[in-house]
Scaffold this motif. Structure first.
Motif, short mmCIF file in Angstrom:
data_model
loop_
_atom_site.label_atom_id
_atom_site.label_comp_id
_atom_site.label_asym_id
_atom_site.label_seq_id
_atom_site.Cartn_x
_atom_site.Cartn_y
_atom_site.Cartn_z
N SER A 1 0.85 -1.24 0.26
CA SER A 1 0.14 0.08 0.01
C SER A 1 0.85 1.19 -0.13
O SER A 1 0.18 2.42 -0.34
N TYR A 2 2.25 1.44 0.18
CA TYR A 2 2.91 2.53 0.10
C TYR A 2 2.84 2.85 -1.13
O TYR A 2 3.26 3.97 -1.33
N ALA A 3 2.87 2.02 -2.16
CA ALA A 3 2.78 2.59 -3.60
C ALA A 3 1.62 3.48 -4.07
O ALA A 3 1.51 3.92 -4.92
N ASN A 4 0.42 3.21 -3.18
CA ASN A 4 -0.88 3.87 -3.55
C ASN A 4 -0.53 5.34 -3.93
O ASN A 4 -1.38 5.86 -4.54
N SER A 5 0.39 5.89 -2.86
CA SER A 5 0.32 7.42 -2.98
C SER A 5 1.44 7.80 -3.69
O SER A 5 1.90 8.85 -4.09
N PHE A 6 2.28 6.92 -4.25
CA PHE A 6 3.44 7.05 -5.16
C PHE A 6 3.31 6.81 -6.59
O PHE A 6 3.56 7.88 -7.39
N ILE A 7 2.48 6.05 -7.10
CA ILE A 7 2.09 5.73 -8.37
C ILE A 7 1.61 6.89 -9.07
O ILE A 7 1.92 7.33 -10.28
N PRO A 8 0.43 7.76 -8.44
CA PRO A 8 0.35 8.94 -9.49
C PRO A 8 1.25 9.82 -9.87
O PRO A 8 1.01 10.31 -11.07
N PHE A 9 2.49 9.86 -9.33
CA PHE A 9 3.81 10.57 -9.79
C PHE A 9 4.08 9.92 -11.04
O PHE A 9 4.53 10.41 -12.01
N LEU A 10 4.30 8.61 -11.04
CA LEU A 10 4.47 7.81 -12.09
C LEU A 10 3.56 7.95 -13.37
O LEU A 10 4.19 7.55 -14.60
N ALA A 11 2.40 8.29 -13.27
CA ALA A 11 1.44 8.50 -14.15
C ALA A 11 1.84 9.32 -15.19
O ALA A 11 1.16 9.44 -16.36
N GLU A 12 3.05 10.43 -14.91
CA GLU A 12 3.25 11.44 -15.80
C GLU A 12 4.33 11.06 -16.82
O GLU A 12 4.76 11.87 -17.59
N HIS A 13 4.84 9.76 -16.68
CA HIS A 13 6.05 9.35 -17.33
C HIS A 13 5.91 8.09 -18.08
O HIS A 13 6.94 7.43 -18.84
N PHE A 14 4.67 7.40 -17.93
CA PHE A 14 4.53 6.20 -18.84
C PHE A 14 3.24 6.03 -19.42
O PHE A 14 2.04 6.65 -19.03
N ASN A 15 3.14 5.17 -20.47
CA ASN A 15 2.09 5.17 -21.56
C ASN A 15 0.80 4.29 -20.65
O ASN A 15 -0.40 4.83 -20.59
N GLU A 16 1.24 3.28 -19.89
CA GLU A 16 0.48 2.61 -19.30
C GLU A 16 1.11 1.99 -18.41
O GLU A 16 2.25 1.76 -17.89
N ILE A 17 0.52 1.73 -17.06
CA ILE A 17 0.82 1.28 -15.70
C ILE A 17 0.05 0.17 -15.26
O ILE A 17 -1.34 0.57 -15.22
#
Length: 379
Positions: A319-335
């Motif tokens: 669950s640590y990733a839940n607040s982290f992944i929104p930052f990665l959404a700016e750099h990948f086509n699909e996650i």
């Protein structure tokens, strides 16, 4: 004198009978609760009786748990117990420490060598079987290490940094180990961990995102590129529930919303739903407000973005990733986001089907140490 003692005994006996009778009636009249908002967990339901369970002792054990969980005014008495313990100076309850500055921190005990080896062998086997994927492993220290100076004196906790080094030195060379301890430690005077919850804050996740960019070779957004919105001032998290300590100041929750016109589609495979937001704001009205991020934990999610770089990321996470992944959404086509606690499919086939280019394992130290589900990575 003897007569007065008899009267006192009768009065005490009468009060005891009235109390027991009242509690018995309340138990009958008030329906059982399925979930405790205060403790943030499911409560025991009434066990089914069988002669076999009775003789094995299982029925008695389960019934005791049921009575404990369904005891009338349970939350009130938990608060009274906590207040009394604080008055006598107790600073630990249920492996949760009451620390300086109003912080609650969870005890860390390192796993045994056999369990550690099973997890590392599984991760390494998966890495060797998928040489074509760029692989990254972010193991996040908990507040109990980064802010250890706030712990009560002589609190018996193992050293998370030693455990992190052990993992770093054990994983396969094809895995890029992302060390975020230093950047978090350098910023520990900021609000990077919640005080009443075991997660890092969005600011803590942001610092780790900037550190990951050095390994993944993308240009991170600065804080000025976000509208930082405080969406809650009354968040009481998991450690508040688990530790039972009351009369603490609540946490606040912030969202980092990009100022650019980015669009998303989030598909929840288990619920068969698709949304256009990385956040579920309705969950701010619930006890577990941390589920505002990606609507909590799910077996499998897919985030589609308008970043047309043909880079597809798979995140294996807690669950640590839940607040982290929104930052990665700016750099990948699909996650694609997989939580191995609830997911049981073959990951190697999944990555081939989804044309995954990058893999990120993101776990906090305590979760990785205690949760055996990571072993499913090589099923």
């Amino acid at each position: 004198m003897e007569a007065n003692k008899k009267i006192y005994k009768k009065i005490i006996g009468l009060f005891l009978i009235v109390y027991i009778g009242t509690m018995f009636l309340i138990n009958i009249l008030i329906p059982d609760k399925d979930f405790s908002d205060m403790e943030n967990r499911r409560l025991e339901s009434k066990p089914e009786f069988s002669v076999e369970k009775l003789f094995r002792g299982k029925y008695t054990s389960n019934f005791e748990k049921y009575i404990s969980d369904q005891f009338p005014f349970r939350d009130f008495f938990i608060g009274v117990k906590s207040d009394c313990e604080r008055l006598i100076g107790k600073k630990e309850n249920n492996d949760v420490y009451l620390c300086t500055g109003g912080y609650l921190m969870e005890k860390f005990n390192e796993s045994n060598d056999e369990d550690f080896k099973k997890k590392i062998d599984a991760v390494n086997s998966f890495a060797v079987s998928n040489p074509q994927i760029n692989k990254y492993f972010m193991l996040v220290p908990n507040s109990v290490k980064v802010m250890e100076e706030k712990l009560p004196k002589y609190a018996p906790v193992d050293n998370e940094l030693d455990f992190m080094d052990k993992v770093k030195n054990s994983v396969d060379n094809s895995i890029n180990f992302v060390d975020v301890y230093e950047i978090l430690s350098n910023n520990k005077n900021q609000y990077i961990y919640y005080k009443t919850d075991h997660h890092w804050t969005t600011k803590g996740a942001y610092y780790a995102y900037r550190e990951l960019s050095k390994y993944m070779d993308f240009e991170p957004y600065s804080e000025e590129d976000f509208d930082i919105k405080k969406v809650s001032n009354d968040f009481y998290g998991s450690l508040y529930s688990k530790g039972g300590f009351r009369k603490l100041a609540p946490d606040s929750i912030q969202l980092y919303i990009p100022k650019t016109d980015n669009r998303y589609k989030v598909k929840y495979y288990d619920e068969g739903e698709t949304t256009e937001s990385l956040y579920n704001l309705d969950n701010l009205n619930k006890k577990d407000k941390y589920t505002v991020f990606l609507n909590g934990n799910h077996p499998l999610l897919k985030i589609s973005t308008n970043v047309n770089n043909k880079k597809n990321l798979l995140v294996l996470k807690d669950s640590y990733a839940n607040s982290f992944i929104p930052f990665l959404a700016e750099h990948f086509n699909e996650i694609y986001i997989v939580d191995l606690r609830y997911y049981n499919e073959d990951l190697s086939s999944f990555m081939r089907d989804k044309d995954i280019s990058d893999l990120l394992l993101l776990y906090n130290v305590k979760s990785f140490c205690e949760d055996d589900s990571i072993e499913k990575i090589c099923w």
